[in-house]
Motif scaffolding. Sequence first.
Motif, mmCIF file in Angstrom:
data_model
loop_
_atom_site.group_PDB
_atom_site.id
_atom_site.type_symbol
_atom_site.label_atom_id
_atom_site.label_comp_id
_atom_site.label_asym_id
_atom_site.label_seq_id
_atom_site.Cartn_x
_atom_site.Cartn_y
_atom_site.Cartn_z
ATOM 1 N N ILE A 25 0.893 -1.162 0.000
ATOM 2 C CA ILE A 25 0.000 0.000 0.000
ATOM 3 C C ILE A 25 0.929 1.208 0.000
ATOM 4 O O ILE A 25 1.924 1.231 0.727
ATOM 5 N N CYS A 48 3.813 0.677 2.762
ATOM 6 C CA CYS A 48 3.254 -0.158 3.830
ATOM 7 C C CYS A 48 2.934 -1.547 3.299
ATOM 8 O O CYS A 48 2.695 -1.726 2.101
ATOM 9 N N ASP A 90 0.203 -4.660 3.662
ATOM 10 C CA ASP A 90 -1.141 -5.021 4.113
ATOM 11 C C ASP A 90 -1.150 -6.530 4.329
ATOM 12 O O ASP A 90 -1.147 -7.309 3.373
ATOM 13 N N THR A 110 -3.380 -8.509 5.215
ATOM 14 C CA THR A 110 -4.557 -9.239 4.735
ATOM 15 C C THR A 110 -4.395 -9.635 3.269
ATOM 16 O O THR A 110 -5.155 -10.469 2.770
ATOM 17 N N TRP A 168 5.688 -10.067 3.436
ATOM 18 C CA TRP A 168 5.358 -8.687 3.067
ATOM 19 C C TRP A 168 6.590 -7.785 3.192
ATOM 20 O O TRP A 168 6.723 -6.823 2.422
ATOM 21 N N HIS A 204 -3.695 -4.033 10.412
ATOM 22 C CA HIS A 204 -3.186 -4.951 9.383
ATOM 23 C C HIS A 204 -2.335 -4.246 8.325
ATOM 24 O O HIS A 204 -1.782 -4.913 7.451
ATOM 25 N N VAL A 205 -2.204 -2.938 8.388
ATOM 26 C CA VAL A 205 -1.348 -2.185 7.457
ATOM 27 C C VAL A 205 -0.148 -1.689 8.255
ATOM 28 O O VAL A 205 -0.289 -0.881 9.167
#
Length: 174
Positions: free
Chosen positions: A46, A79, A81, A83, A91, A137-138
């Motif tokens: 993100i 960022c 995420d 999810t 990530w 979650h971010v």
Amino acid sequence: METLEAIHTRRSIRKYTNRPVPRELVAELLRAAMSAPSAVNAQPWIFIVIDDRKLLDEIPTFSPYAGMCREAPLAILVCGDTTLEKAPGFWVQDCSAATQNLLLAAHDAGLGAVWTGIYPMKDRVEGFRKAFGLPEHVIPLAFVPLGYPDQKPGPQDRFNKTKIYHNKYGQRRE
């Protein structure tokens, strides 16, 4: 600019002119960032583009190594995420690859940029989380101030053969 030239000449830039960066160019930088590889092609990144002067000036109050953003016309917050992950925990690598693509694209476009670290420093993570309304979650990984450079550091040869082993740790090729 050729790829190897971009890699070898990219430097962290911490001083910027006040010339604004066109939106179209920012979109190209983000397109390059999103072209990064990601585990299982999850693309869990993100990006928040920050050009509000008040926000940029506030960031060094909770991110101590981001003082240069007070001069930068904009910055991009990278960022992850969680999810969106298909391979839990990857990530960080995915967003790191996207950040490197962003830095190289900025350099190729004649911009200067610097990667300032956030994750895993809890105080920085919480500072960015609060300032930008990030849900749990971010997770903010990197903060990249950028703009037209007001400095021109020369390239550095960072090749160090003492950091290279062959076939096993500690084994050198003669």
